[in-house]
Motif scaffolding. Structure first.
Motif, PDB file in Angstrom:
ATOM      1  N   VAL A 131       4.051  -6.479  -5.657  1.00 10.80           N
ATOM      2  CA  VAL A 131       2.680  -5.952  -5.672  1.00 10.80           C
ATOM      3  C   VAL A 131       1.708  -7.122  -5.837  1.00 10.80           C
ATOM      4  N   PRO A 132       0.868  -7.370  -4.852  1.00 10.86           N
ATOM      5  CA  PRO A 132      -0.089  -8.490  -4.959  1.00 10.86           C
ATOM      6  C   PRO A 132      -1.004  -8.343  -6.175  1.00 10.86           C
ATOM      7  N   ILE A 133      -1.298  -9.464  -6.793  1.00 13.76           N
ATOM      8  CA  ILE A 133      -2.157  -9.485  -7.979  1.00 13.76           C
ATOM      9  C   ILE A 133      -3.566  -9.876  -7.576  1.00 13.76           C
ATOM     10  N   ASN A 134      -4.547  -9.195  -8.168  1.00 18.17           N
ATOM     11  CA  ASN A 134      -5.964  -9.471  -7.910  1.00 18.17           C
ATOM     12  C   ASN A 134      -6.275  -9.384  -6.416  1.00 18.17           C
ATOM     13  N   ASN A 135      -6.754 -10.479  -5.831  1.00 15.01           N
ATOM     14  CA  ASN A 135      -7.147 -10.455  -4.417  1.00 15.01           C
ATOM     15  C   ASN A 135      -6.088 -11.058  -3.503  1.00 15.01           C
ATOM     16  N   THR A 202       4.288   2.877 -11.940  1.00 16.85           N
ATOM     17  CA  THR A 202       3.876   4.216 -11.500  1.00 16.85           C
ATOM     18  C   THR A 202       2.410   4.241 -11.079  1.00 16.85           C
ATOM     19  N   GLU A 203       1.634   3.245 -11.521  1.00 14.04           N
ATOM     20  CA  GLU A 203       0.207   3.224 -11.203  1.00 14.04           C
ATOM     21  C   GLU A 203      -0.130   2.367  -9.980  1.00 14.04           C
ATOM     22  N   VAL A 204       0.880   1.875  -9.294  1.00 18.92           N
ATOM     23  CA  VAL A 204       0.635   1.071  -8.097  1.00 18.92           C
ATOM     24  C   VAL A 204      -0.059   1.926  -7.040  1.00 18.92           C
ATOM     25  N   ASN A 205      -1.145   1.392  -6.463  1.00 20.49           N
ATOM     26  CA  ASN A 205      -1.880   2.121  -5.429  1.00 20.49           C
ATOM     27  C   ASN A 205      -2.531   1.113  -4.482  1.00 20.49           C
ATOM     28  N   CYS A 206      -1.697   0.357  -3.797  1.00 20.10           N
ATOM     29  CA  CYS A 206      -2.175  -0.651  -2.861  1.00 20.10           C
ATOM     30  C   CYS A 206      -1.016  -0.977  -1.925  1.00 20.10           C
ATOM     31  N   ARG A 207      -1.223  -1.877  -1.006  1.00 23.26           N
ATOM     32  CA  ARG A 207      -0.111  -2.282  -0.137  1.00 23.26           C
ATOM     33  C   ARG A 207       0.919  -3.024  -0.975  1.00 23.26           C
ATOM     34  N   ASN A 208       2.162  -2.616  -0.835  1.00 22.88           N
ATOM     35  CA  ASN A 208       3.238  -3.189  -1.641  1.00 22.88           C
ATOM     36  C   ASN A 208       4.546  -3.170  -0.857  1.00 22.88           C
ATOM     37  N   ALA A 209       5.525  -3.850  -1.403  1.00 16.39           N
ATOM     38  CA  ALA A 209       6.864  -3.842  -0.812  1.00 16.39           C
ATOM     39  C   ALA A 209       7.885  -3.560  -1.906  1.00 16.39           C
ATOM     40  N   VAL A 210       8.854  -2.721  -1.587  1.00 15.40           N
ATOM     41  CA  VAL A 210       9.981  -2.495  -2.476  1.00 15.40           C
ATOM     42  C   VAL A 210      11.190  -3.191  -1.872  1.00 15.40           C
ATOM     43  N   LEU A 211      11.751  -4.125  -2.625  1.00 13.71           N
ATOM     44  CA  LEU A 211      12.979  -4.804  -2.218  1.00 13.71           C
ATOM     45  C   LEU A 211      14.150  -4.095  -2.879  1.00 13.71           C
TER      46      LEU A 211
END
Length: 256
Positions: A131-135, A202-211
């Protein structure tokens, strides 16, 4: 890592089937209750088997399987017992030494009560949330080969999926990456996950990747805790190498 991306880890050891496993559950539950796993559940799971075209049985055959769950009070780690396997899983992974110790403890307890004869399969699986942090962007965190067209096509991303299967030594390594917009995407076999995930996942709400990285060896050997421990140590090393290939130096520095 202070912000380690791992959010779910499990080890599974399959052994010789015990048809009367239910007869031993009460003794096992009492021992685990006293060892910090008082939350107990028994579940009757339904599994559907679809026939092959050259077979004469019905199209779908339902089969029932019992599964017993032993969790800690916080429901963040515990054991799953089947008639032919034990799983130790956690959503609060700290160190592999601690994870391995609890896995071996549970196996030893089952063996002490049931007297297992052989082991058929040993597997280790890690799920990491990138999950990218900040910007930051996901491109800064992932190996470019895992991004697919997710960073290039227009519109809201539904998902991007990659899977690589390789044979490493005597086992199989399955490395998957799922990129989505919004919440983390769980594999279908984890939808019924009983453990409680950490809030930051559980609060992730952005572009992300699950490995999702899984290494397993299928080989029948006499039950030997030392050999199981050695195999899990080897699996951990292989999965760690796969993870390091999947993410960038920038990502590791961000999580440190």
């Amino acid at each position: 890592m202070s912000l380690a991306p791992v959010f779910y880890t499990l080890a599974q050891v399959q052994f010789n089937p015990i048809a009367q496993m239910s007869d031993y559950v009460a003794r096992l539950q009492e021992r685990l209750r006293r060892s910090g796993f008082p939350d107990f559940q028994a579940e009757n799971q339904l599994e559907l088997t679809i026939r092959r075209l050259d077979e004469s049985q019905p199209d779908v055959q339902p089969q029932q399987h019992m599964r017993w769950s032993f969790m800690n009070t916080q429901r963040t780690e515990g054991y799953l017992l089947l008639s032919n396997a034990l799983v130790f899983h956690t959503t609060t992974y700290d160190t592999f030494a601690d994870f391995l110790q609890k896995t071996i403890f549970g196996l030893n307890l089952v063996h002490e009560i049931v007297e297992l004869a052989y082991v058929e399969r040993i597997g280790l699986r890690y799920l990491d949330a990138v999950v990218p942090i900040n910007n930051d962007t996901l491109q800064q965190y992932l190996n470019p080969s895992l991004l697919g067209f997710s960073a290039n096509l227009e519109g809201r991303l539904s998902h991007s999926f990659t899977e690589t299967v390789t044979v490493v030594d005597d086992g199989n390594l399955v490395a998957r990456a799922v990129i989505t917009d919004g919440a983390l995407a769980l594999s279908p076999d984890l939808i019924s996950l009983q453990l409680k995930l950490q809030t930051r996942f559980t609060e992730v709400n952005c572009r992300n990747a699950v490995l999702d990285t899984d290494y397993f060896v299928i080989n029948r050997n006499s039950f030997d805790l030392k050999e199981i421990e050695d195999q899990l140590l080897k699996a951990h090393e292989i999965i760690t190498n796969a993870f390091n290939v999947s993410v960038t130096d920038y990502a590791r520095a961000s999580w440190a």
